[in-house]
Write an enzyme that holds these catalytic residues in place. Structure first.
Site, PDB file in Angstrom:
ATOM      1  N   GLY A  19       0.592  -1.256   0.255  1.00  0.00           N
ATOM      2  CA  GLY A  19       0.357  -0.378   0.293  1.00  0.00           C
ATOM      3  C   GLY A  19       0.430   1.231   0.009  1.00  0.00           C
ATOM      4  CB  ILE A  99     -10.504  -7.593 -12.191  1.00  0.00           C
ATOM      5  CG1 ILE A  99      -9.021  -7.613 -13.003  1.00  0.00           C
ATOM      6  CG2 ILE A  99     -11.561  -7.331 -13.763  1.00  0.00           C
ATOM      7  CD1 ILE A  99      -9.523  -8.165 -14.336  1.00  0.00           C
ATOM      8  CG  ASN A 114      -8.010   1.668 -10.112  1.00  0.00           C
ATOM      9  OD1 ASN A 114      -6.443   0.981  -9.245  1.00  0.00           O
ATOM     10  ND2 ASN A 114      -6.912   1.292 -12.005  1.00  0.00           N
ATOM     11  CG  HIS A 116      -3.693   1.156 -15.835  1.00  0.00           C
ATOM     12  ND1 HIS A 116      -3.486  -0.135 -14.902  1.00  0.00           N
ATOM     13  CD2 HIS A 116      -3.156   1.469 -16.707  1.00  0.00           C
ATOM     14  CE1 HIS A 116      -3.375  -0.383 -16.690  1.00  0.00           C
ATOM     15  NE2 HIS A 116      -2.599   0.654 -17.604  1.00  0.00           N
ATOM     16  CD  GLU A 181       1.247   3.666  -9.761  1.00  0.00           C
ATOM     17  OE1 GLU A 181       0.781   3.482  -8.014  1.00  0.00           O
ATOM     18  OE2 GLU A 181       2.156   3.097 -10.474  1.00  0.00           O
TER      19      GLU A 181
END
Length: 219
Positions: A19, A99, A114, A116, A181
């Site tokens: 995480g 998923i 989300n 990606h 990110e």
């Protein structure tokens, strides 16, 4: 979306591993004093290192192991019920390696976020860094988007671009994108907490009072 007068924006965060994005989001939120409350951290993996980090930070955690369920749909239903117990404004996927079924996505329509590891719509799915290098692109990066039924194709909130070096390996490019990110996802969560993001089914995503939704990460 929470109005500023209604109290902090409520987030549930879903993880499967360490995480790292969750950690950066929580740390930035606390440092910046954002109107954000992380009401539950949920993992589908009981031994996810991110759970220990969250507990050390005094955050509430929960485990719902997908292996305990006979089907994806059964797990998703139980997970959705567990999430709804905390009445979140948004559900953040932070390295959640599942998923999600259409029924789950529909239940949290326009509230499921989300990140990606590619500049969508390029390279949806897995092995994005390998595919970027094989394609010979000059830029790679990451995308924060709203989750829809179509995998990795939801409305884009923001992106961060990373230059691909001639000597990049999969590992070095992966690390560079991960650093991007860690810059981009907290920024978007700050916008969400401040009520600056609106999702419209016909018009996509709008972000108010933000000068730049595309970051260029120096290496």
């Amino acid at each position: 979306m929470t109005h500023p007068d209604a109290g902090p924006c409520r987030f549930v965060v879903l993880i499967s591993g360490r995480g790292s994005n969750m950690q950066h989001i929580v740390e930035r939120a606390r440092l910046g004093g954002w109107p954000a409350s992380f009401v539950q951290i949920i993992s589908n993996e009981p031994d996810a290192p991110g759970l220990a980090w969250a507990q050390a930070q005094g955050l509430p955690t929960d485990v719902l192991a997908h292996r305990d369920f006979s089907s994806r749909e059964a797990f998703d239903l139980a997970l959705a019920d567990r999430i709804d117990e905390h009445a979140p404004d948004y559900v953040l996927l932070a390295g959640f390696m599942r998923i999600l079924s259409p029924a789950f996505v529909q239940r949290f329509r326009n509230r499921l976020i989300n990140i990606h590891p590619s500049l969508l719509p390029a390279f949806p799915g897995l092995k994005t860094h390998e595919r970027a290098l094989q394609a010979g692109v000059g830029w790679h990066g990451c995308t924060v988007h709203v989750v829809t039924d179509e995998l990795d194709h939801g409305p884009i909130i923001a992106q961060a671009a990373v230059a691909v070096r001639s000597d990049d390996s999969v590992a070095s490019l992966r690390n560079a994108v991960l650093q991007a990110e860690h810059e981009l996802y907290p920024l978007v969560v700050q916008w969400l907490a401040n009520g600056q993001v609106k999702v419209n089914d016909s018009a996509g995503v709008t972000v108010s009072s933000v000068a730049q939704r595309h970051l260029w990460i120096n290496r």
